[in-house]
Write a protein that holds these residues in place. Structure first.
Motif, PDB file in Angstrom:
ATOM      1  N   GLN A  26      -6.545  10.698  -9.439  1.00  0.00           N
ATOM      2  CA  GLN A  26      -7.665  10.228  -8.632  1.00  0.00           C
ATOM      3  C   GLN A  26      -8.930  11.060  -8.780  1.00  0.00           C
ATOM      4  OE1 GLN A  26      -4.712   9.828  -5.121  1.00  0.00           O
ATOM      5  NE2 GLN A  26      -6.244   8.276  -4.743  1.00  0.00           N
ATOM      6  N   HIS A 129       2.498  13.131  -8.457  1.00  0.00           N
ATOM      7  CA  HIS A 129       1.733  12.192  -7.622  1.00  0.00           C
ATOM      8  C   HIS A 129       1.538  10.922  -8.428  1.00  0.00           C
ATOM      9  CE1 HIS A 129      -0.989  11.994  -3.927  1.00  0.00           C
ATOM     10  NE2 HIS A 129      -1.087  10.813  -4.489  1.00  0.00           N
ATOM     11  N   ASN A 173       5.165  13.008  -4.290  1.00  0.00           N
ATOM     12  CA  ASN A 173       4.309  12.368  -3.297  1.00  0.00           C
ATOM     13  C   ASN A 173       4.756  10.917  -3.123  1.00  0.00           C
ATOM     14  OD1 ASN A 173       1.659  12.215  -1.688  1.00  0.00           O
ATOM     15  ND2 ASN A 173       1.549  10.449  -3.044  1.00  0.00           N
ATOM     16  N   GLN A 177       6.392   4.672  -2.785  1.00  0.00           N
ATOM     17  CA  GLN A 177       5.336   3.969  -3.496  1.00  0.00           C
ATOM     18  C   GLN A 177       5.717   3.811  -4.962  1.00  0.00           C
ATOM     19  OE1 GLN A 177       2.382   2.582  -2.129  1.00  0.00           O
ATOM     20  NE2 GLN A 177       3.728   2.928  -0.386  1.00  0.00           N
ATOM     21  N   TYR A 187       2.389  -3.419  -7.196  1.00  0.00           N
ATOM     22  CA  TYR A 187       1.267  -2.785  -6.494  1.00  0.00           C
ATOM     23  C   TYR A 187       0.941  -1.415  -7.080  1.00  0.00           C
ATOM     24  CZ  TYR A 187      -1.264  -1.205  -2.220  1.00  0.00           C
ATOM     25  OH  TYR A 187      -2.176  -0.716  -1.322  1.00  0.00           O
ATOM     26  N   ARG A 188       1.969  -0.787  -7.716  1.00  0.00           N
ATOM     27  CA  ARG A 188       1.768   0.554  -8.311  1.00  0.00           C
ATOM     28  C   ARG A 188       2.306   0.523  -9.742  1.00  0.00           C
ATOM     29  NH1 ARG A 188      -1.613   2.111  -4.470  1.00  0.00           N
ATOM     30  NH2 ARG A 188      -0.765   2.740  -2.466  1.00  0.00           N
ATOM     31  N   ASP A 234       5.674   8.878   2.721  1.00  0.00           N
ATOM     32  CA  ASP A 234       4.690   8.100   3.460  1.00  0.00           C
ATOM     33  C   ASP A 234       5.411   7.244   4.487  1.00  0.00           C
ATOM     34  OD1 ASP A 234       5.538   6.471   1.038  1.00  0.00           O
ATOM     35  OD2 ASP A 234       4.410   4.935   2.122  1.00  0.00           O
ATOM     36  N   ASN A 316       2.950  11.744   5.005  1.00  0.00           N
ATOM     37  CA  ASN A 316       1.660  11.086   4.774  1.00  0.00           C
ATOM     38  C   ASN A 316       1.594   9.902   5.727  1.00  0.00           C
ATOM     39  OD1 ASN A 316       1.429  12.876   2.683  1.00  0.00           O
ATOM     40  ND2 ASN A 316       1.343  11.344   1.057  1.00  0.00           N
ATOM     41  N   TYR A 318      -1.014   6.998   7.895  1.00  0.00           N
ATOM     42  CA  TYR A 318      -2.336   6.365   8.017  1.00  0.00           C
ATOM     43  C   TYR A 318      -2.414   5.371   9.157  1.00  0.00           C
ATOM     44  CZ  TYR A 318      -3.456   8.559   3.597  1.00  0.00           C
ATOM     45  OH  TYR A 318      -3.683   9.489   2.624  1.00  0.00           O
ATOM     46  N   TYR A 321       2.347  -0.575  12.267  1.00  0.00           N
ATOM     47  CA  TYR A 321       2.648  -2.011  12.164  1.00  0.00           C
ATOM     48  C   TYR A 321       3.477  -2.442  13.364  1.00  0.00           C
ATOM     49  CZ  TYR A 321       0.940  -2.300   7.355  1.00  0.00           C
ATOM     50  OH  TYR A 321       0.139  -2.286   6.243  1.00  0.00           O
ATOM     51  N   GLU A 386      -0.973  14.246   4.364  1.00  0.00           N
ATOM     52  CA  GLU A 386      -2.094  13.309   4.223  1.00  0.00           C
ATOM     53  C   GLU A 386      -2.339  12.547   5.507  1.00  0.00           C
ATOM     54  OE1 GLU A 386      -1.953  10.574   0.927  1.00  0.00           O
ATOM     55  OE2 GLU A 386      -1.233  12.145  -0.438  1.00  0.00           O
ATOM     56  N   TRP A 428      -6.723  13.620   4.041  1.00  0.00           N
ATOM     57  CA  TRP A 428      -6.876  12.914   2.762  1.00  0.00           C
ATOM     58  C   TRP A 428      -8.193  12.187   2.833  1.00  0.00           C
ATOM     59  CZ3 TRP A 428      -4.652  12.847  -1.942  1.00  0.00           C
ATOM     60  CH2 TRP A 428      -5.180  11.899  -2.821  1.00  0.00           C
ATOM     61  N   GLU A 435      -9.230   5.254  -5.868  1.00  0.00           N
ATOM     62  CA  GLU A 435      -8.261   4.788  -4.870  1.00  0.00           C
ATOM     63  C   GLU A 435      -7.357   3.717  -5.466  1.00  0.00           C
ATOM     64  OE1 GLU A 435      -7.049   5.860  -2.285  1.00  0.00           O
ATOM     65  OE2 GLU A 435      -5.991   4.102  -1.557  1.00  0.00           O
ATOM     66  N   TRP A 436      -6.715   4.068  -6.612  1.00  0.00           N
ATOM     67  CA  TRP A 436      -5.717   3.197  -7.248  1.00  0.00           C
ATOM     68  C   TRP A 436      -6.235   1.766  -7.478  1.00  0.00           C
ATOM     69  CZ3 TRP A 436      -2.688   6.767  -9.029  1.00  0.00           C
ATOM     70  CH2 TRP A 436      -2.438   7.919  -8.279  1.00  0.00           C
ATOM     71  N   PHE A 444     -12.172   7.632   0.691  1.00  0.00           N
ATOM     72  CA  PHE A 444     -11.459   8.426   1.688  1.00  0.00           C
ATOM     73  C   PHE A 444     -12.036   9.831   1.853  1.00  0.00           C
ATOM     74  CE2 PHE A 444      -7.609   6.397   3.303  1.00  0.00           C
ATOM     75  CZ  PHE A 444      -7.460   5.295   2.478  1.00  0.00           C
TER      76      PHE A 444
HETATM   77  O1  LIG Z   1       0.196  -3.772   4.072  1.00  0.00           O
HETATM   78  S1  LIG Z   1       0.285  -3.921   2.580  1.00  0.00           S
HETATM   79  O2  LIG Z   1       1.683  -3.924   2.148  1.00  0.00           O
HETATM   80  O3  LIG Z   1      -0.485  -5.089   2.104  1.00  0.00           O
HETATM   81  C1  LIG Z   1      -0.481  -2.582   1.892  1.00  0.00           C
HETATM   82  C2  LIG Z   1       0.047  -1.360   2.595  1.00  0.00           C
HETATM   83  C3  LIG Z   1       0.017  -0.290   1.587  1.00  0.00           C
HETATM   84  N1  LIG Z   1      -0.009   1.051   2.154  1.00  0.00           N
HETATM   85  C4  LIG Z   1      -1.160   1.688   1.538  1.00  0.00           C
HETATM   86  C5  LIG Z   1      -1.174   3.144   1.847  1.00  0.00           C
HETATM   87  N2  LIG Z   1       0.065   3.721   1.337  1.00  0.00           N
HETATM   88  C6  LIG Z   1       0.120   5.130   1.529  1.00  0.00           C
HETATM   89  C7  LIG Z   1      -1.149   5.698   1.176  1.00  0.00           C
HETATM   90  O4  LIG Z   1      -1.058   6.252  -0.141  1.00  0.00           O
HETATM   91  C8  LIG Z   1      -1.509   7.578  -0.078  1.00  0.00           C
HETATM   92  O5  LIG Z   1      -2.727   7.562   0.625  1.00  0.00           O
HETATM   93  C9  LIG Z   1      -3.980   7.481  -0.041  1.00  0.00           C
HETATM   94  C10 LIG Z   1      -4.786   6.313   0.511  1.00  0.00           C
HETATM   95  O6  LIG Z   1      -4.181   5.098   0.135  1.00  0.00           O
HETATM   96  C11 LIG Z   1      -3.858   7.474  -1.535  1.00  0.00           C
HETATM   97  O7  LIG Z   1      -5.135   7.659  -2.121  1.00  0.00           O
HETATM   98  C12 LIG Z   1      -2.931   8.600  -1.913  1.00  0.00           C
HETATM   99  O8  LIG Z   1      -2.915   8.843  -3.298  1.00  0.00           O
HETATM  100  C13 LIG Z   1      -1.528   8.226  -1.453  1.00  0.00           C
HETATM  101  O9  LIG Z   1      -0.753   9.414  -1.422  1.00  0.00           O
HETATM  102  C14 LIG Z   1       1.201   3.154   2.038  1.00  0.00           C
HETATM  103  C15 LIG Z   1       1.252   1.681   1.803  1.00  0.00           C
END
Ligand SMILES: O=S(=O)(O)CCCN1CCN(CCO[C@@H]2O[C@H](CO)[C@@H](O)[C@H](O)[C@H]2O)CC1
Length: 490
Positions: A26, A129, A173, A177, A187-188, A234, A316, A318, A321, A386, A428, A435-436, A444
């Motif tokens: 990244q 990662h 990491n 994912q 997705y990845r 995560d 990690n 964020y 749900y 994160e 993070w 951002e992938w 971010f």
């Molecule tokens: O609801 S959907 O299924 O349609 C999409 C949900 C996908 N989430 C996205 C965030 N991911 C962890 C975050 O991923 C992390 O956080 C950062 C921000 O994304 C990345 O930049 C980092 O590299 C990564 O470690 C967990 C899954």
């Protein structure tokens, strides 16, 4: 009530570790410079123009390969104790194997580590990662059982070259994912999409690789250098959609079959995959006429070999749900999603306004997740590796200031009222980066990056000031109001 509690009048302990995180793909760029070979992300992006939302790639990114001294200067400006960055396997081992150790790759990370130590900043290395060398993916990648030895050999090169200076190691990491979204989905990278089979093979080998690296560290390097090693998982928080017992069961099952898929083998007192996952995949596999379960089986020796292989629980987090049990078949057949049979949504009233559609602002979820981990994994030391918020750009990032204030308030309650053993927190991310699949659209960073400027100029956002203030004072700003979510109203 969204808040993780009233305004906490607690403070962060003196020895609480404040940090900031990044990842090689990244930020580094220099994708084929000085001997680095292709990662599975280089390969995926170069061969699938439509994969990235803005048609961009990570060939240059924030150019940290050349600008790492500015990066360290930003870390210093934030006043944090520790910097979490990742090492690119294909930059250090271009063939993926140890027959070629790239001196310029080793030199880059050695220079970065020395620059951090020069300013008394502790380096934390994420060993993986998501950037597997493409040459190893050509051999099956994480579905090939021999990858376990290849990873352990790679880990040995890192411990040998950096072990005397690096005291915090993260083996993987967000393994979910890689496996669920990379091997079981699209997705990845490598976007293999062999759902129902490959995500289980990937996880099985990855957990053995993690344990192998842990035992190598524990048996050979820890006595020499000290240090701590763990894994970063995560996890969303899982709230039952309604108060019904079925929805409560769904929330519990979600945590067990997602975070617990990796946490139960490593951090639980029994070890092995969660019994619920074993049962569900067995039942579905039998119905689908498989002779044996699609979930590979750990021998008793392997269960013991993997159990307890971490000094801390890297988390990690964020967002949150709402969970409910599916009343019909969900997901592709076969797939992890179909095996587990859960439906997840998000409450439309939750504040969002983020450039990442999945990122809703739900501070209480953070507090409940930390509580859940503390209760279910024997009060394991937790390091939040994160947490952060994405927007479309700009330095006046009021939404990100508000997100961090709310989540740090929830963290204070988790530490002081719930007595969770949280030892550190990493934002993070240090700067805007690739951002992938969202490319450079979703940002971010605590620092804005001008990707059009030759020097990829980094400038502090308002959130950098917020974060450095919390780090310096060990408390939230006086004017913080836990009920104020106006920063997210469009
Ligand atoms: O609801 S959907 O299924 O349609 C999409 C949900 C996908 N989430 C996205 C965030 N991911 C962890 C975050 O991923 C992390 O956080 C950062 C921000 O994304 C990345 O930049 C980092 O590299 C990564 O470690 C967990 C899954």
């Amino acid at each position: 009530d969204l808040a993780g509690g009233p305004k906490s009048n607690g403070t962060f302990p003196k020895d609480f570790l404040f940090g900031v995180s990044t990842a090689a793909v990244q930020i580094e760029g220099a994708w084929n410079v000085d001997g680095k070979s292709e990662s599975i992300w280089d390969y995926l992006i170069h061969n699938n123009q439509s994969f990235v939302r803005d048609g961009s790639n990570a060939d240059v990114a924030a150019d940290s390969y050349h600008l790492y001294k500015r990066d360290v200067e930003m870390v210093r400006e934030l006043g944090v104790d520790i910097y979490r960055f990742s090492i690119s396997w294909p930059r250090v081992l271009p063939t993926g194997r140890t027959n070629v150790i790239n001196p310029k790759g080793i030199q880059y990370y050695s220079n970065l580590i020395d620059e951090l130590l020069k300013y008394n900043i502790t380096p934390m290395v994420t060993m993986y990662h998501w950037d597997l060398p493409q040459k190893l993916q050509d051999l099956g990648g994480w579905t090939n059982g021999h990858i376990v030895d290849y990873y352990i050999d790679y880990a040995n090169v890192l411990f040998q070259n950096f072990g005397s200076r690096v005291k915090y190691w993260v083996t993987f990491n967000e393994p979910m994912q890689t496996c669920l979204e990379g091997y079981g989905g699209t997705y990845r990278a490598p976007a293999l999409n062999r759902h129902g089979v490959a995500e289980y093979l990937c996880t099985h080998n990855l957990l053995k690789a993690h344990a192998g690296a842990y035992h190598l560290f524990n048996d050979t390097y820890r006595s020499l250098n000290g240090g701590k090693i763990g894994m970063s998982l995560d996890s969303n928080w899982a709230e039952p959609k309604t108060n019904s017992s079925r929805d409560k069961e769904a929330a519990d099952l979600y945590l067990k079959t997602h975070m617990g898929w990796y946490a139960h083998p490593v951090y639980s007192s029994e070890g092995n995959y969660p019994p619920e996952l074993i049962r569900l995949v067995n039942e579905k596999s039998r119905k689908q006429n498989y002779t044996r379960s699609r979930l590979p089986v750990f021998s008793e020796a392997e269960v013991q070999y993997i159990k307890g292989t971490a000094d801390f629980f890297g988390l990690n987090h964020y967002t949150t749900y709402l969970l409910s049990m599916a009343d019909k078949e969900v997901g592709a057949i076969p797939s992890h999603e179909n095996d587990v049979g859960i439906v997840r949504i998000q409450d439309s009233s939750w504040p969002s306004r983020s450039s990442s559609s999945w990122l809703k602002v739900v501070p209480f979820g953070f507090r409940r997740l930390l509580n859940y981990i503390t209760k279910n994994y024997n009060n394991v030391p937790i390091i939040v590796t994160e947490n952060g918020y994405a927007d479309f750009s700009g330095v006046a990032d009021h939404a990100r200031v508000s997100y961090y204030s709310h989540y740090l308030n929830a963290l204070l309650h988790s530490i002081h009222e719930d007595h969770a053993n949280v030892q550190g927190y990493f934002a993070w991310s240090l700067m805007d980066n690739f951002e992938w699949d969202d490319g450079y659209v979703s940002r971010f960073g605590l620092y804005l990056v001008d990707f059009d400027s030759p020097n990829k100029t980094r400038s502090p956002k308002y959130s950098a000031k917020l974060y450095s203030g919390v780090v310096a004072t060990r408390r939230l700003p006086e004017n913080y109001d836990p009920e104020d979510f106006t920063a997210f109203s469009s």
